[in-house]
Write a protein that holds these residues in place. Structure first.
Motif, PDB file in Angstrom:
ATOM      1  N   THR A  90     -30.712  20.863 -30.403  1.00 28.25           N
ATOM      2  CA  THR A  90     -30.409  21.203 -29.008  1.00 28.25           C
ATOM      3  C   THR A  90     -30.874  22.614 -28.700  1.00 28.25           C
ATOM      4  O   THR A  90     -31.505  22.859 -27.667  1.00 28.25           O
ATOM      5  N   LEU A  91     -30.576  23.547 -29.602  1.00 27.28           N
ATOM      6  CA  LEU A  91     -31.011  24.929 -29.398  1.00 27.28           C
ATOM      7  C   LEU A  91     -32.528  25.034 -29.366  1.00 27.28           C
ATOM      8  O   LEU A  91     -33.092  25.787 -28.559  1.00 27.28           O
ATOM      9  N   ALA A  92     -33.198  24.292 -30.229  1.00 28.42           N
ATOM     10  CA  ALA A  92     -34.664  24.342 -30.292  1.00 28.42           C
ATOM     11  C   ALA A  92     -35.306  23.831 -29.003  1.00 28.42           C
ATOM     12  O   ALA A  92     -36.408  24.258 -28.649  1.00 28.42           O
ATOM     13  N   ASN A  93     -34.611  22.948 -28.303  1.00 32.27           N
ATOM     14  CA  ASN A  93     -35.157  22.376 -27.075  1.00 32.27           C
ATOM     15  C   ASN A  93     -34.840  23.200 -25.831  1.00 32.27           C
ATOM     16  O   ASN A  93     -35.329  22.892 -24.753  1.00 32.27           O
ATOM     17  N   LEU A  94     -34.018  24.222 -25.980  1.00 28.03           N
ATOM     18  CA  LEU A  94     -33.689  25.070 -24.828  1.00 28.03           C
ATOM     19  C   LEU A  94     -34.819  26.048 -24.536  1.00 28.03           C
ATOM     20  O   LEU A  94     -35.450  26.570 -25.461  1.00 28.03           O
ATOM     21  N   GLU A  98     -32.523  30.647 -21.997  1.00 23.35           N
ATOM     22  CA  GLU A  98     -31.217  29.970 -21.998  1.00 23.35           C
ATOM     23  C   GLU A  98     -30.567  29.907 -23.379  1.00 23.35           C
ATOM     24  O   GLU A  98     -29.434  29.440 -23.505  1.00 23.35           O
ATOM     25  N   VAL A  99     -31.261  30.347 -24.409  1.00 21.72           N
ATOM     26  CA  VAL A  99     -30.708  30.307 -25.762  1.00 21.72           C
ATOM     27  C   VAL A  99     -29.591  31.345 -25.861  1.00 21.72           C
ATOM     28  O   VAL A  99     -29.812  32.529 -25.587  1.00 21.72           O
ATOM     29  N   PRO A 100     -28.388  30.894 -26.228  1.00 27.33           N
ATOM     30  CA  PRO A 100     -27.279  31.855 -26.329  1.00 27.33           C
ATOM     31  C   PRO A 100     -27.467  32.814 -27.502  1.00 27.33           C
ATOM     32  O   PRO A 100     -28.222  32.534 -28.437  1.00 27.33           O
ATOM     33  N   SER A 101     -26.754  33.910 -27.443  1.00 25.72           N
ATOM     34  CA  SER A 101     -26.814  34.903 -28.522  1.00 25.72           C
ATOM     35  C   SER A 101     -26.278  34.283 -29.809  1.00 25.72           C
ATOM     36  O   SER A 101     -25.536  33.293 -29.771  1.00 25.72           O
ATOM     37  N   PRO A 102     -26.617  34.869 -30.960  1.00 26.29           N
ATOM     38  CA  PRO A 102     -26.102  34.340 -32.227  1.00 26.29           C
ATOM     39  C   PRO A 102     -24.566  34.278 -32.264  1.00 26.29           C
ATOM     40  O   PRO A 102     -23.990  33.344 -32.821  1.00 26.29           O
ATOM     41  N   GLU A 103     -23.903  35.247 -31.657  1.00 29.86           N
ATOM     42  CA  GLU A 103     -22.442  35.248 -31.632  1.00 29.86           C
ATOM     43  C   GLU A 103     -21.907  34.064 -30.839  1.00 29.86           C
ATOM     44  O   GLU A 103     -20.983  33.374 -31.273  1.00 29.86           O
ATOM     45  N   VAL A 104     -22.494  33.827 -29.671  1.00 28.09           N
ATOM     46  CA  VAL A 104     -22.070  32.701 -28.833  1.00 28.09           C
ATOM     47  C   VAL A 104     -22.406  31.384 -29.531  1.00 28.09           C
ATOM     48  O   VAL A 104     -21.614  30.439 -29.498  1.00 28.09           O
ATOM     49  N   GLN A 105     -23.553  31.320 -30.192  1.00 26.26           N
ATOM     50  CA  GLN A 105     -23.914  30.110 -30.943  1.00 26.26           C
ATOM     51  C   GLN A 105     -22.867  29.793 -32.006  1.00 26.26           C
ATOM     52  O   GLN A 105     -22.468  28.645 -32.178  1.00 26.26           O
ATOM     53  N   ALA A 106     -22.416  30.822 -32.713  1.00 26.66           N
ATOM     54  CA  ALA A 106     -21.419  30.623 -33.772  1.00 26.66           C
ATOM     55  C   ALA A 106     -20.108  30.104 -33.184  1.00 26.66           C
ATOM     56  O   ALA A 106     -19.487  29.180 -33.734  1.00 26.66           O
TER      57      ALA A 106
END
Length: 170
Positions: A90-94, A98-106
């Protein structure tokens, strides 16, 4: 000798006698020695923790017992890995902005794991009904038609799902 001492002694013997076998069993299913070693260790920790808490009978079929405990951990591990792969795709397709920060991803990944654990406690139909209503926005009537059941049955399934959400939310 206390129950805890006895449990640790029994678990030590169980480990000494069956760790190599369990590691091989897990490695065969995972194809990765490191993941197999982690799950084998988790299995013995789970056994020790459970047996340390209460006085229990001796284990008569240790490999079957270990296979059951390890199998549950393996199932959770595979489900968790599948969820993480879906998240990465999902992240790779954004688009980049629009890719969230590493903190938000975690935080989002942790939330996905919590939702997954919550949904895992539901019967299959209740889980599917909940997802259709919450993620796809279908009405109870549409879901009932899709499953060939009454709207009342769908309402019961949703009530069960909501109850699970309330009970498992910290």
């Amino acid at each position: 000798m206390t129950v805890g001492d006895q449990a640790r002694e029994e678990c030590g013997a169980l480990y000494a006698e069956h760790h190599r076998w369990l590691l091989g069993w897990l490695r065969q299913r995972l194809g990765c020695l490191h993941d197999a070693a982690d799950l084998a260790q988790d299995t013995f920790i789970r056994v020790l923790t459970a047996r340390d808490a209460v006085s229990v009978e001796p284990i008569h079929e240790p490999r079957a017992f270990l296979r059951t405990v390890a199998g549950r951990l393996l199932s959770n591990h595979l489900r968790r890995r599948s969820l993480e792969l879906a998240w990465q795709q999902t992240l790779a397709n954004l688009p980049e902005p629009e890719v969230p920060s590493p903190e938000v991803q975690a935080v989002l990944l942790q939330t996905l794991h919590e939702i997954d654990a919550l949904l895992d406690g539901l019967p299959a139909r209740a889980r599917r009904v909940f997802l259709l209503a919450q993620l796809e926005g279908l009405t109870y009537a549409q879901i009932a038609e899709q499953f060939g059941v009454s709207v009342r049955t769908i309402k019961r399934d949703m009530a069960e799902a909501f109850e699970q959400c309330i009970l498992l939310t910290p």
